[in-house]
Design an enzyme around this catalytic site. Structure first.
Site, PDB file in Angstrom:
ATOM      1  N   GLY A   1     -12.631  -3.772   0.591  1.00  0.00           N
ATOM      2  CA  GLY A   1     -13.527  -4.649  -0.151  1.00  0.00           C
ATOM      3  C   GLY A   1     -15.043  -3.629  -0.351  1.00  0.00           C
ATOM      4  O   GLY A   1     -15.447  -2.857   0.230  1.00  0.00           O
TER       5      GLY A   1
ATOM      6  N   ASP B   1     -11.537  -6.275  -3.958  1.00  0.00           N
ATOM      7  CA  ASP B   1     -12.712  -7.293  -3.930  1.00  0.00           C
ATOM      8  C   ASP B   1     -14.042  -6.673  -3.725  1.00  0.00           C
ATOM      9  O   ASP B   1     -14.166  -5.423  -3.458  1.00  0.00           O
ATOM     10  CB  ASP B   1     -12.236  -8.450  -3.050  1.00  0.00           C
ATOM     11  CG  ASP B   1     -12.287  -7.757  -1.678  1.00  0.00           C
ATOM     12  OD1 ASP B   1     -13.235  -7.700  -1.086  1.00  0.00           O
ATOM     13  OD2 ASP B   1     -11.063  -7.534  -1.109  1.00  0.00           O
TER      14      ASP B   1
ATOM     15  N   GLU C   1       0.717  -1.406   0.068  1.00  0.00           N
ATOM     16  CA  GLU C   1       0.155   0.129  -0.196  1.00  0.00           C
ATOM     17  C   GLU C   1       0.964   1.112   0.074  1.00  0.00           C
ATOM     18  O   GLU C   1       0.235   2.275  -0.370  1.00  0.00           O
ATOM     19  CB  GLU C   1      -0.984   0.000   1.307  1.00  0.00           C
ATOM     20  CG  GLU C   1      -1.940  -1.045   1.050  1.00  0.00           C
ATOM     21  CD  GLU C   1      -3.025  -1.059   2.201  1.00  0.00           C
ATOM     22  OE1 GLU C   1      -4.291  -1.576   2.207  1.00  0.00           O
ATOM     23  OE2 GLU C   1      -2.641  -0.898   3.719  1.00  0.00           O
TER      24      GLU C   1
END
Length: 274
Positions: free
Chosen positions: A102, A242, A36
């Site tokens: 997510g 995701d 990240e």
């Protein structure tokens, strides 16, 4: 005599104090793990590592801005601890968090970005005698309830919205090895935080219903709460790896490198625009 002794003592400790609490403006950049913050660290000029209580902070220049970068570690406690050390040792004027999440908004796909206008803890709650859940945290300094949603700094939020259209973002990988021609969507929305990797469509729907969540992750609200309580401007940027459903673990492995870079690219653009 006592007066002169105190003045002499103050003079002696001044260098150590100045070294710890530097007055030069600095921007704090955080991410939970290596991928990240990798692009951010690679972009630094004159990087220098500073270890504070075992946490490695990397200082350097991004354009005209002096920054300090660190990995918080995964989860709310790690994120809060690293943020507190950052604020105490470096006194940043602002804090930006870059990372993956997510997606709980059905209109978003892996790779899309959510600029958090607000963040909330989705796993914090207490129950009163009337069986009414209270989801607000309490400020340890003021002893008052915090807001349910921690608002992003309006200046940083506006800057992120302005520069997002000019950032070149990577397309989403396809199963055949190609890249999707669907443009990456960047939106302003709600990010919720909990100490759980969400891989359940039902839970994703619940977070969407209960909090209006566009994305869920494991650090943002902890960073936001520390900054809010200590009155430091902050902004959370999340790119989706995701859709927080039953396929989340599979999608995560496939998409997180691209998602992490896209989030970092937007954060770099924000810093350049300061």
């Amino acid at each position: 005599m006592l007066k002169y002794l105190l003045l002499a003592f103050a003079f002696l400790i001044q260098p150590a104090y100045a070294q710890r609490y530097k007055t030069r403006p600095v921007t704090g950049l955080l991410g939970a793990f290596g991928a990240e913050v990798a692009l951010v660290k690679q972009s630094l000029k004159k990087p220098k590592e500073v270890v504070v209580d075992g946490i490695v902070f990397t200082t350097g220049q991004l354009g005209k801005q002096r920054v300090v970068v660190a990995e918080t570690g995964i989860g709310k406690v790690n994120a809060a601890m690293t943020t507190a050390l950052l604020l105490d040792h470096f006194r940043p004027r602002r804090v930006l968090f870059t990372g993956i999440a997510g997606g709980t908004n059905p209109d978003l796909q892996p790779g899309d970005i959510v600029i958090a206008s607000r963040t909330a803890h989705h796993d914090y709650s207490s129950v009163t005698d009337k069986n009414t859940p209270v989801r607000q945290t309490r400020d340890a300094i003021t002893r008052q309830f915090n807001p349910l949603y921690f608002p992003a700094d309006s200046t940083l939020l506006g800057l992120a919205q302005r520069v997002s259209g000019a950032v070149t973002l990577e397309g989403i990988p396809l199963a055949d090895g190609g890249v999707s021609n669907r443009p990456v969507r960047v939106m302003t929305g709600t990010v919720v935080t909990g100490d759980v990797f969400v891989a359940s469509a039902a839970k994703g729907v619940s977070l969407r219903t209960d909090f209006g969540a566009d994305a869920t992750e494991m650090e943002g609200a902890a960073v936001a709460q520390v900054c809010y309580q200590l009155q430091v401007p902050h902004l959370i940027i999340r790119s989706l790896s995701d859709r927080a459903d039953a396929e989340a673990h599979i999608a995560y492995d496939k998409f997180y490198p691209t998602a992490a870079r896209n989030s970092a690219k937007l954060v770099l653009a924000i810093v350049q625009g300061l």
